[in-house]
Design a protein around this motif. Structure first.
Motif, mmCIF file in Angstrom:
data_model
loop_
_atom_site.group_PDB
_atom_site.id
_atom_site.type_symbol
_atom_site.label_atom_id
_atom_site.label_comp_id
_atom_site.label_asym_id
_atom_site.label_seq_id
_atom_site.Cartn_x
_atom_site.Cartn_y
_atom_site.Cartn_z
ATOM 1 N N THR A 65 56.064 34.213 16.300
ATOM 2 C CA THR A 65 55.648 33.498 17.303
ATOM 3 C C THR A 65 55.978 33.931 18.820
ATOM 4 N N GLY A 66 55.270 32.888 19.320
ATOM 5 C CA GLY A 66 54.975 33.525 21.120
ATOM 6 C C GLY A 66 55.006 34.605 21.572
ATOM 7 N N LEU A 67 55.295 35.397 22.866
ATOM 8 C CA LEU A 67 54.788 36.472 23.669
ATOM 9 C C LEU A 67 55.894 37.536 23.256
ATOM 10 N N ARG A 68 55.557 38.576 23.225
ATOM 11 C CA ARG A 68 55.813 39.707 23.267
ATOM 12 C C ARG A 68 56.793 40.182 23.711
ATOM 13 N N PRO A 69 57.984 40.672 23.651
ATOM 14 C CA PRO A 69 58.412 41.542 23.925
ATOM 15 C C PRO A 69 58.058 43.040 24.783
ATOM 16 N N ARG A 119 54.103 35.764 33.788
ATOM 17 C CA ARG A 119 53.291 34.646 32.667
ATOM 18 C C ARG A 119 54.148 33.988 31.320
ATOM 19 N N GLY A 120 55.503 33.876 31.328
ATOM 20 C CA GLY A 120 56.607 33.116 30.410
ATOM 21 C C GLY A 120 57.257 34.394 29.817
ATOM 22 N N HIS A 121 56.748 35.987 29.632
ATOM 23 C CA HIS A 121 57.652 36.718 28.686
ATOM 24 C C HIS A 121 59.091 36.497 28.842
ATOM 25 N N ASP A 122 60.610 36.051 27.345
ATOM 26 C CA ASP A 122 61.526 35.751 27.958
ATOM 27 C C ASP A 122 62.417 37.446 28.035
ATOM 28 N N THR A 123 61.256 38.304 27.145
ATOM 29 C CA THR A 123 62.608 40.103 27.140
ATOM 30 C C THR A 123 61.576 40.654 27.852
ATOM 31 N N VAL A 124 62.246 41.226 29.303
ATOM 32 C CA VAL A 124 60.658 41.953 29.818
ATOM 33 C C VAL A 124 61.962 42.983 30.406
ATOM 34 N N VAL A 125 61.632 44.526 30.143
ATOM 35 C CA VAL A 125 62.607 45.303 30.245
ATOM 36 C C VAL A 125 61.680 46.590 30.843
ATOM 37 N N ALA A 126 62.882 47.757 31.953
ATOM 38 C CA ALA A 126 62.259 48.921 32.043
ATOM 39 C C ALA A 126 63.978 49.642 31.185
ATOM 40 N N ASP A 154 56.011 59.930 45.156
ATOM 41 C CA ASP A 154 57.674 59.732 44.965
ATOM 42 C C ASP A 154 57.792 58.832 44.380
ATOM 43 N N LEU A 155 58.686 58.164 43.944
ATOM 44 C CA LEU A 155 59.273 57.139 43.072
ATOM 45 C C LEU A 155 59.921 55.836 44.158
ATOM 46 N N SER A 156 58.851 54.958 42.989
ATOM 47 C CA SER A 156 58.408 53.609 43.664
ATOM 48 C C SER A 156 59.141 52.803 43.020
ATOM 49 N N VAL A 157 60.242 52.273 43.539
ATOM 50 C CA VAL A 157 61.092 51.283 42.445
ATOM 51 C C VAL A 157 60.143 50.201 42.686
ATOM 52 N N LYS A 158 59.446 50.040 43.805
ATOM 53 C CA LYS A 158 58.393 48.351 43.508
ATOM 54 C C LYS A 158 57.347 48.496 43.005
ATOM 55 N N GLY A 159 57.158 49.678 42.271
ATOM 56 C CA GLY A 159 56.030 49.824 40.939
ATOM 57 C C GLY A 159 56.878 48.912 39.348
ATOM 58 N N ILE A 160 57.991 49.314 39.130
ATOM 59 C CA ILE A 160 59.085 48.543 37.942
ATOM 60 C C ILE A 160 59.565 47.092 38.872
ATOM 61 N N GLU A 161 59.126 46.859 39.626
ATOM 62 C CA GLU A 161 59.686 45.115 40.106
ATOM 63 C C GLU A 161 58.736 44.392 40.215
ATOM 64 N N LEU A 162 57.575 44.908 40.116
ATOM 65 C CA LEU A 162 55.766 44.064 40.498
ATOM 66 C C LEU A 162 55.562 43.983 39.018
ATOM 67 N N ILE A 163 55.672 45.045 38.053
ATOM 68 C CA ILE A 163 55.313 44.554 36.298
ATOM 69 C C ILE A 163 56.400 43.701 36.332
ATOM 70 N N VAL A 164 57.973 43.943 36.142
ATOM 71 C CA VAL A 164 59.160 42.871 35.494
ATOM 72 C C VAL A 164 58.082 41.820 35.708
ATOM 73 N N GLU A 165 58.231 41.166 37.360
ATOM 74 C CA GLU A 165 57.978 39.741 37.844
ATOM 75 C C GLU A 165 56.393 39.590 37.265
ATOM 76 N N TYR A 166 55.507 40.517 37.263
ATOM 77 C CA TYR A 166 54.175 40.110 36.787
ATOM 78 C C TYR A 166 54.142 39.679 34.772
ATOM 79 N N PHE A 167 55.136 39.844 34.432
ATOM 80 C CA PHE A 167 55.221 39.586 32.800
ATOM 81 C C PHE A 167 56.208 38.218 32.472
ATOM 82 N N LEU A 168 57.335 38.591 33.786
ATOM 83 C CA LEU A 168 58.001 37.174 33.946
ATOM 84 C C LEU A 168 57.285 36.129 34.268
#
Length: 309
Positions: free
Chosen positions: A159-163, A196-203, A180-194
């Motif tokens: 139950t709950g939110l998926r990883p 939303r309440g997801h406990d596990t977000v990994v890149a 270019d490899l923009s690290v900001k893109g990774i950070e934006l997505i991590v923050e988006y799902f955190l």
């Protein structure tokens, strides 16, 4: 990332002699100790050496610390500092020493609320158990015994939110307009799902790509994500796409990527369910990320439904 409460921010922009906010901040070349220009001049003229490391130093060797001065000006004008300014302060040579001094004065270590640095709100305590739960499970390939255990655990209704597992290289280049490899893109997505309440977000970002990042702010973001368990770096000689799909399959995770994984789809039927039904495609507009409310099209699951078990 270490906390960036108002108290820590003030520590990073304070004179190490008078302990007030730096006026015309300078640092010494020997050990990067910082102070007001007036305080540093008075101290060095008197002692003829650095007050921190005791190296001989002259006033003409002082370095105007522009990151420090800009942060002080911004704080005075806006009553806070932007995320970019905070990251530049944390990327300075003396940041670790100042942060350690700040931490040692506290009776107990407080882990940061993930929004504290972004909104400059008072830091809420987060237990070590909550932080540990965000660290992803191992993505090593299964042995036969692991497979049995995995099948049993899958039989239990989750139950709950998926990883969430992020194709770091793919989204970073997408945010960098495929140039270019923009690290900001990774950070934006991590923050988006955190958020939303997801406990596990990994890149996932291959080691060789990690080593290609030289910008101090982006380096700090990567090391911060890695320290919190939100970034893993597979060896450069491995196929990271396959590891991403393996992790998603084993953990019922959602894959965030613009990659179609066509080669793996043809070669490995066991990953087809994830590729067809458990992927999300991000869209970047400047420094914002968006996902469609109907990721599976008409008649398919909504975004909220897809993100839940």
């Amino acid at each position: 990332m270490a906390t960036m409460t108002t108290k820590l921010l003030l520590k990073l922009i304070s004179c190490e002699l008078c302990e007030n906010i730096c006026g015309r901040g300078v640092c010494l070349p020997c050990c990067s100790v910082q102070a007001c220009r007036g305080c540093a001049t008075k101290k060095v003229l008197s002692a003829k050496k650095c007050w921190n490391c005791n190296e001989n130093v002259k006033t003409e060797e002082f370095v105007n610390d522009m990151d420090l001065r800009n942060a002080v000006d911004e704080l005075k004008e806006n009553k806070t500092c932007s995320l970019k300014t905070k990251l530049r302060l944390m990327a300075r040579a003396n940041a670790c020493r100042l942060t350690d001094q700040f931490s040692s004065k506290r009776n107990s270590v407080e882990l940061p609320n993930r929004q504290a640095i972004l909104e400059d709100k008072p830091n809420d305590k987060v237990t070590e158990i909550e932080t540990t739960n965000r660290i992803p499970k191992s993505f090593a390939y299964k042995t036969e015994s692991d497979s049995c255990t995995s099948d049993k655990s899958r039989s239990l209704k989750k139950t709950g939110l998926r990883p969430i597992v992020i194709d770091g290289c793919n989204v970073a280049f997408e945010h960098g307009n495929n140039e270019d490899l923009s690290v900001k893109g990774i950070e934006l997505i991590v923050e988006y799902f955190l958020n939303r309440g997801h406990d596990t977000v990994v890149a996932f970002l291959p080691e060789d790509r990690f080593d290609e990042v030289y910008d101090p702010v982006e380096c700090f973001i990567l090391h911060s994500l890695k320290k919190k368990g939100q970034l893993v770096c597979p060896p450069s000689n491995t196929y990271d796409d396959r590891m991403i799909l393996d992790y998603a399959t084993n953990n019922s995770a959602i894959v965030v990527s613009r990659d179609k994984f066509r080669d793996i789809y043809q070669a490995t039927p066991s990953y087809r369910q994830v590729i067809e039904h458990s992927t999300l495609v991000p869209t970047f507009i400047a420094d914002s990320v968006y996902f469609p409310e109907d990721p599976q099209g008409r008649g398919g699951k909504s975004l909220d439904e897809l993100l839940r078990f």
